[in-house]
Design an enzyme around this catalytic site. Structure first.
Site, mmCIF file in Angstrom:
data_model
loop_
_atom_site.group_PDB
_atom_site.id
_atom_site.type_symbol
_atom_site.label_atom_id
_atom_site.label_comp_id
_atom_site.label_asym_id
_atom_site.label_seq_id
_atom_site.Cartn_x
_atom_site.Cartn_y
_atom_site.Cartn_z
ATOM 1 N N ASP A 204 0.558 -1.051 -0.131
ATOM 2 C CA ASP A 204 -0.439 -0.196 -0.248
ATOM 3 C C ASP A 204 1.227 1.104 0.113
ATOM 4 O O ASP A 204 1.877 1.335 0.421
ATOM 5 C CB ASP A 204 -0.558 -0.150 1.406
ATOM 6 C CG ASP A 204 -1.327 1.179 1.247
ATOM 7 O OD1 ASP A 204 -2.685 0.792 0.467
ATOM 8 O OD2 ASP A 204 -2.179 1.711 2.430
ATOM 9 N N GLU A 244 1.394 0.058 -5.242
ATOM 10 C CA GLU A 244 0.714 1.343 -5.575
ATOM 11 C C GLU A 244 1.477 1.969 -6.013
ATOM 12 O O GLU A 244 2.317 2.570 -4.705
ATOM 13 C CB GLU A 244 -0.979 1.137 -4.073
ATOM 14 C CG GLU A 244 -1.182 2.336 -4.595
ATOM 15 C CD GLU A 244 -2.669 2.842 -3.663
ATOM 16 O OE1 GLU A 244 -3.659 3.006 -3.770
ATOM 17 O OE2 GLU A 244 -2.337 2.566 -2.464
#
Length: 553
Positions: A204, A244
């Site tokens: 993330d 990401e």
């Protein structure tokens, strides 16, 4: 690289499917999805053709940010099951040829994590330096990730009279990546889940993860990613890192490790995703074509992860203000459909007014672009959002399995569901798996077909992008070229039929084009010219088949 040896690079030709355990399938009918429910649906995913399952956070959490506020990196949210249930899902998936990757969310913790609870008690706490503290916020603060919800990235702690940093929400204090003990804890977390059988991690917010605290010199912050990748290779030679990284292409290349690689294996192509929606709004593929032309080549073994929709808002932050407004006006005309000034809280089918031609054209494009396709749960049946749920949660409604109670997700009372079902034309009554599995013309069957075509076309995952000029302005023509084969694809972004000419370059005499979606075969002249008709929002996939080619699919 010898691309015939692909055993350790499975992600180059994977089909990734992202789901949230709590909204997928409820086995014990308490209104919350669980691992036991997911285990019952592994055969569905295998039948669909999924080869990699990406699980959103399932860790213990106060659940103030849909599980991304984690209070135990080694645990399982008891609502969802236990470690035994988790391992059973891993085993069942592997038996069906499906690998499992999990979210690694280690740029912050929940403020209920024992580390932060201890850190707040005293400046002398062992865990104090696990977080970022200052006597006063810096004069030039970085902007908050959530404008309108957080006014600052610094929060005052009255007990110890210092401020802690939180790039996201104030209940998510940032971990101090400059602390070697924090980096060691992250590596131990990775090792723990690898030992339980996962095949990798979706990391993330990677740029925030490796950014050191203000004023701290760590040298090259990418050293941490390189160390993490080397650790994975030691523990599991074929484990993957999917990152990401919502940055311009030139900066994204650094997160692959530059030309040499050695950092992330996969990165989401946010730039082309945003350009796709601008092209859809204009019925003109030029913006997408420009983005794809700017997409840099990746290191050997790495790949772009292509996606249409993910679990967050549909971010448009890399478009200009005028371009973003175009997309807003086309697909999110109401203010409640927008969030943070940059994103849309809708799924694709409602944005395209449910037009099956446009929807199918978009997914054809997704599976034909070089790279690894990523689906968000429910995309395969055309699920919509629930606009009554605020913010990002609008697209995180329960999976719709049948037209029965709660869409077959749970037998509990509707008021106990973890999230409410859509109640409009995209409700389970109209959109569900059971109905579409028995309909050969359904979106579900179409997505299954695309996956089958993708999986017998290894050049898509392993090849390099080609872009071709066409004689029709509304058509995007691209190809994928590799030693494993070559294919070209054409997509009509307009609502009118077109006839277009495309030239792919000189070919051997006797070369044919084989339609990958039908029986048609056509000859190419030696200059590589062909003229084709495309229906409104139509598309074609064509394999370039030289004389003597024995491939049949």
């Amino acid at each position: 690289m010898n691309i015939t040896d692909t055993s350790d690079l499975w992600w180059k030709s994977a089909v990734v499917y992202c789901l949230d355990i709590e909204t997928y399938m409820d086995d014990n009918n308490d209104g919350v999805g669980d691992f036991a429910g997911l285990a019952r649906r592994i055969d569905y995913l295998a039948d669909l053709g999924i080869t990699c399952l990406w699980l959103m956070p399932f860790y213990p959490s106060p659940d103030r940010d849909d599980g991304y506020d984690i209070s135990d990196f080694y645990g399982i949210d008891p609502r969802l099951g236990n470690h035994g249930d988790f391992v059973e899902v891993i085993r069942t998936a592997k038996d069906r040829g499906i690998r499992v990757i999990v979210d690694l969310v280690v740029n912050h913790t929940s403020d209920k994590h024992p580390w932060f609870v201890s850190a707040k008690r005293s400046r002398d706490s062992f865990y104090r330096d696990f977080y970022v503290w200052r006597d006063e916020p810096p004069a030039n603060e970085q902007p908050t990730v959530f404008p309108g919800e957080e006014a600052s990235v610094w929060e005052h702690d009255p007990r110890t009279d210092q401020y802690f940093q939180h790039v996201f929400y104030k209940h998510q204090p940032d971990l101090n990546i400059a602390n070697p003990r924090v980096r060691d804890e992250i590596v131990k977390t990775v090792g723990f889940w690898l030992a339980l059988g996962v095949s990798g991690f979706r990391i993330d917010a990677v740029p925030f993860l490796i950014e050191p605290p203000d004023g701290v010199d760590l040298g090259d912050p990418h050293d941490f990613l390189r160390d993490l990748k080397r650790f994975l290779q030691r523990r599991s030679s074929d484990a993957a890192l999917l990152g990401e990284v919502n940055l311009p292409f030139a900066e994204q290349l650094d997160f692959f490790g530059g030309e040499r690689g050695g950092e992330l294996d996969l990165q989401f192509d946010f730039m082309s995703m945003q350009a796709l929606y601008l092209s859809l709004a204009r019925s003109d593929p030029s913006a997408l074509r420009e983005s794809l032309a700017a997409r840099p080549a990746v290191p050997d073994g790495a790949a772009w992860a292509n996606f249409v929709r993910n679990h967050d808002e549909l971010t448009l932050d890399k478009l200009s203000d005028a371009e973003r407004e175009e997309v807003f006006e086309a697909f999110a005309p109401e203010e409640y459909q927008r969030v943070y000034g940059r994103g849309i809280t809708r799924r694709l089918p409602p944005m395209l007014d449910g037009d099956p031609r446009r929807i199918r054209m978009v997914y054809s494009l997704l599976f034909s672009l070089p790279g690894t396709p990523v689906l968000f749960y429910g995309e395969e049946i055309g699920m919509g959002e629930n606009s009554d749920v605020p913010g990002r949660g609008a697209v995180r409604t329960p999976m719709q399995w049948t037209d029965g109670k709660n869409g077959g997700f749970s037998q509990t009372s509707p008021g106990r569901l973890v999230a409410p079902m859509p109640g409009d034309g995209y409700s389970p009554e109209h959109v569900n798996v059971l109905k579409q599995r028995n309909d050969p013309d359904s979106l579900l069957q179409f997505i299954r077909h695309l996956i089958r075509r993708y999986r017998v076309s290894p050049e898509i995952g392993w090849g390099e992008l080609e872009l071709f000029e066409t004689s029709a302005d509304g058509v995007l023509a691209h190809g994928v070229l590799s030693p494993l084969g070559r294919m070209i694809a054409l997509h009509n972004f307009t609502a009118v039929p077109v006839r277009t000419r495309v030239e792919i370059g000189a070919v051997e005499e006797g070369t044919m084009l084989l339609d990958l979606h039908g029986p048609e075969r056509m000859a190419l002249d030696v200059s590589g010219r062909v003229e084709l008709e495309l229906a409104p929002y139509g598309f074609r996939w064509l394999r370039v088949s030289p004389p003597g080619d024995t491939r049949i699919g």
